[in-house]
Design an enzyme around this catalytic site. Structure first.
Site, PDB file in Angstrom:
ATOM      1  N   CYS A 132      16.503   8.519   1.193  1.00 25.56           N
ATOM      2  CA  CYS A 132      16.717   7.274   1.931  1.00 25.56           C
ATOM      3  C   CYS A 132      18.023   6.624   1.483  1.00 25.56           C
ATOM      4  CB  CYS A 132      15.553   6.313   1.687  1.00 25.56           C
ATOM      5  SG  CYS A 132      15.796   4.675   2.420  1.00 25.56           S
TER       6      CYS A 132
ATOM      7  N   CYS B 259      16.817  -1.402  -1.453  1.00 21.63           N
ATOM      8  CA  CYS B 259      15.634  -1.941  -0.793  1.00 21.63           C
ATOM      9  C   CYS B 259      14.452  -1.807  -1.743  1.00 21.63           C
ATOM     10  CB  CYS B 259      15.373  -1.181   0.500  1.00 21.63           C
ATOM     11  SG  CYS B 259      13.766  -1.525   1.241  1.00 21.63           S
TER      12      CYS B 259
ATOM     13  N   CYS C  17      10.405   0.886  -1.602  1.00 20.64           N
ATOM     14  CA  CYS C  17       9.979   2.130  -2.251  1.00 20.64           C
ATOM     15  C   CYS C  17      10.327   2.103  -3.733  1.00 20.64           C
ATOM     16  CB  CYS C  17      10.642   3.341  -1.610  1.00 20.64           C
ATOM     17  SG  CYS C  17      10.046   3.700   0.059  1.00 20.64           S
TER      18      CYS C  17
ATOM     19  N   CYS D  51      13.628   2.915   8.525  1.00 15.05           N
ATOM     20  CA  CYS D  51      12.762   2.966   7.340  1.00 15.05           C
ATOM     21  C   CYS D  51      11.873   4.202   7.420  1.00 15.05           C
ATOM     22  CB  CYS D  51      11.915   1.701   7.243  1.00 15.05           C
ATOM     23  SG  CYS D  51      10.713   1.754   5.895  1.00 15.05           S
TER      24      CYS D  51
ATOM     25  N   GLN E  17      -6.265  -1.658   6.941  1.00 14.26           N
ATOM     26  CA  GLN E  17      -5.507  -0.805   6.036  1.00 14.26           C
ATOM     27  C   GLN E  17      -4.284  -0.210   6.746  1.00 14.26           C
ATOM     28  OE1 GLN E  17      -5.885  -0.536   2.898  1.00 14.26           O
ATOM     29  NE2 GLN E  17      -8.009  -1.030   2.407  1.00 14.26           N
TER      30      GLN E  17
ATOM     31  N   TYR F 119     -14.962 -10.114   1.679  1.00 11.33           N
ATOM     32  CA  TYR F 119     -13.572  -9.879   2.114  1.00 11.33           C
ATOM     33  C   TYR F 119     -13.561  -8.765   3.168  1.00 11.33           C
ATOM     34  CZ  TYR F 119     -12.858 -12.160  -2.434  1.00 11.33           C
ATOM     35  OH  TYR F 119     -12.917 -13.007  -3.518  1.00 11.33           O
TER      36      TYR F 119
ATOM     37  N   GLU G 272     -15.793 -13.248   5.432  1.00 15.02           N
ATOM     38  CA  GLU G 272     -14.327 -13.293   5.494  1.00 15.02           C
ATOM     39  C   GLU G 272     -13.900 -14.720   5.804  1.00 15.02           C
ATOM     40  OE1 GLU G 272     -10.592 -12.921   5.465  1.00 15.02           O
ATOM     41  OE2 GLU G 272     -11.622 -11.009   5.186  1.00 15.02           O
TER      42      GLU G 272
ATOM     43  N   CYS H  41      -6.455  -3.005  -4.297  1.00 20.99           N
ATOM     44  CA  CYS H  41      -5.066  -2.574  -4.141  1.00 20.99           C
ATOM     45  C   CYS H  41      -4.229  -2.973  -5.354  1.00 20.99           C
ATOM     46  CB  CYS H  41      -4.455  -3.152  -2.864  1.00 20.99           C
ATOM     47  SG  CYS H  41      -4.512  -4.952  -2.768  1.00 20.99           S
TER      48      CYS H  41
END
Length: 411
Positions: free
Chosen positions: A14, A20, A23, A97, A220, A249, A270, A345
């Site tokens: 990239c 950026c 990543c 991207c 997701q 959630y 939620e 996450c």
């Protein structure tokens, strides 16, 4: 300066890397990236969580390019549309991207043309002035997309021109929405939305079910890996079809409805009203009869259900990166589920919560990492926690009645 390159080092594919911040691992072989991510989860569980559970595996992705079904581009005050430089809010212009779908790149270019041709200013975080803050593009498996432009106001000049440019750039676009966000700071989504053209929802399929998704609904970003993640969560839940499951959630109900095929009853909670609306619509759309949803903060809903003496057999949680609030952890323990399945996450905040739950009688039994974000820094984790069983028991025989060694009944 690289004096001696590692055998795991490769040439980044990239041109924006590493300026950026999207990543982290474009200069490393994917197999080594997976090893590092798995080790990070293991270290966090051990050091932060104080747990001796072993991370069984990391489920790597088959596709590491253009896997993201959602792109969120910040817009600078001078009209740059791209992504933030790492650990800053400087926007790096990015025309192509490798993580997002082609239609997202095309929508970003259309927004640049609109801002230049119509002389519309980008948002300045420092002064709170300017109009356009973010571009949001969500895609589905069929290549269709829902586009939302987040603005510091209620309208844009020449909105018809913006719609035309976006529709020309994204022929399979199903809707274009304007989101209002007038709050200072870097929050992306707004508190109200207006449809400029088409539909304000996008339809996608996941785990054999159909979902309609509005802009605020959590979903997701990697569909293929999400199905593997949810399959692992269902495996950890170890359902027989007789259980009541509470999903905190729950977003648009993706995990909740995936669990509904394996449980007697599922409950989802939620805080985002639009997401709950989507969850209820998705329940009806898929003909699910054993699901119910509550709108409210996870902490408040958990406390309410605990007060009502709800005793779910299994509780699943999939919180944002900040993890569970302390009172949510306490409410989970008060409901005394046999198992807690924690989807995360952020393995650091998850490990913190694993320790909190351990103090309340829940021990981590299994853990698995899922690479939802190839080449980026984050990694998803699923942990199974079970209520501790007593190590030993003391049996006391008490004999009631009259005579030596007996306890009188009236005592």
């Amino acid at each position: 300066e690289v004096i001696e390159p590692s055998s795991e080092r490769i040439t980044p594919d990239c041109p924006y890397f590493p300026r950026c911040g999207g990543c982290t691992y474009r200069h490393i072989r994917y197999e080594e990236e997976l090893r590092l991510k798995k080790q990070r989860v293991q270290d966090n569980l051990s050091r932060i969580g104080g747990s001796d559970v072993t991370v069984e595996e990391i489920l790597g992705a088959q596709d590491t390019l253009r896997y993201r079904n959602k792109a969120q581009y910040p817009v600078s005050k001078d009209g740059a549309v791209g992504f933030y430089r790492a650990r800053t809010h400087e926007v790096i212009e990015c025309e192509h991207c490798l993580l997002v779908r082609p239609e997202a790149d095309a929508a970003a270019e259309a927004l640049r043309e609109y801002m230049q041709s119509c002389r519309v200013a980008g948002y300045d975080e420092k002064t709170g002035r300017g109009l356009i803050r973010h571009l949001y593009v969500r895609s589905n498996a069929a290549g269709e997309s829902l586009v939302c432009v987040l603005v510091n106001g209620d309208k844009l000049p020449k909105e018809d021109r913006l719609v035309t440019l976006l529709r020309d750039a994204c022929p399979k676009c199903t809707g274009i929405v304007l989101g209002t966000n007038t709050k200072k700071g870097n929050v992306i989504l707004g508190d109200r939305y207006r449809t400029l053209w088409g539909s304000d929802r996008l339809e996608d399929t996941l785990c054999g079910k159909t979902f309609r998704l509005s802009v605020p609904s959590f979903y997701q970003v990697n569909r293929a890996q999400a199905e593997r993640l949810y399959a692992k969560a269902i495996e950890f839940a170890d359902l027989t079809g007789q259980e009541t499951v509470l999903d905190l959630y729950c977003g648009a109900g993706t995990i909740t409805l995936a669990l509904s095929d394996h449980a007697k009853k599922v409950l989802g909670a939620e805080i985002v009203p639009e997401a709950i609306d989507d969850a209820r619509e998705n329940t009806a759309r898929n003909g699910v009869k054993n699901a119910e949803f509550f709108c409210g903060d996870a902490s408040d809903v958990a406390k309410k259900l605990a007060r009502e003496n709800l005793r779910p057999d299994v509780i699943t949680v999939d919180p944002p990166r900040k993890g569970l609030a302390a009172d949510v952890v306490e409410s989970i323990a008060e409901m005394q589920p046999g198992r807690v399945v924690y989807v995360s996450c952020d393995s650091a905040t998850m490990a913190r919560d694993v320790k909190r739950l351990a103090d309340l009688g829940y021990t981590a039994q299994r853990a698995c990492a899922v690479d939802m974000f190839p080449r980026a820094d984050h990694v998803e984790t699923v942990v199974l926690l079970s209520h501790k069983k007593a190590d030993s028991y003391i049996h006391i025989d008490v004999e009631f009645g009259e005579g030596e060694g007996k306890i009188p009944v009236d005592s």
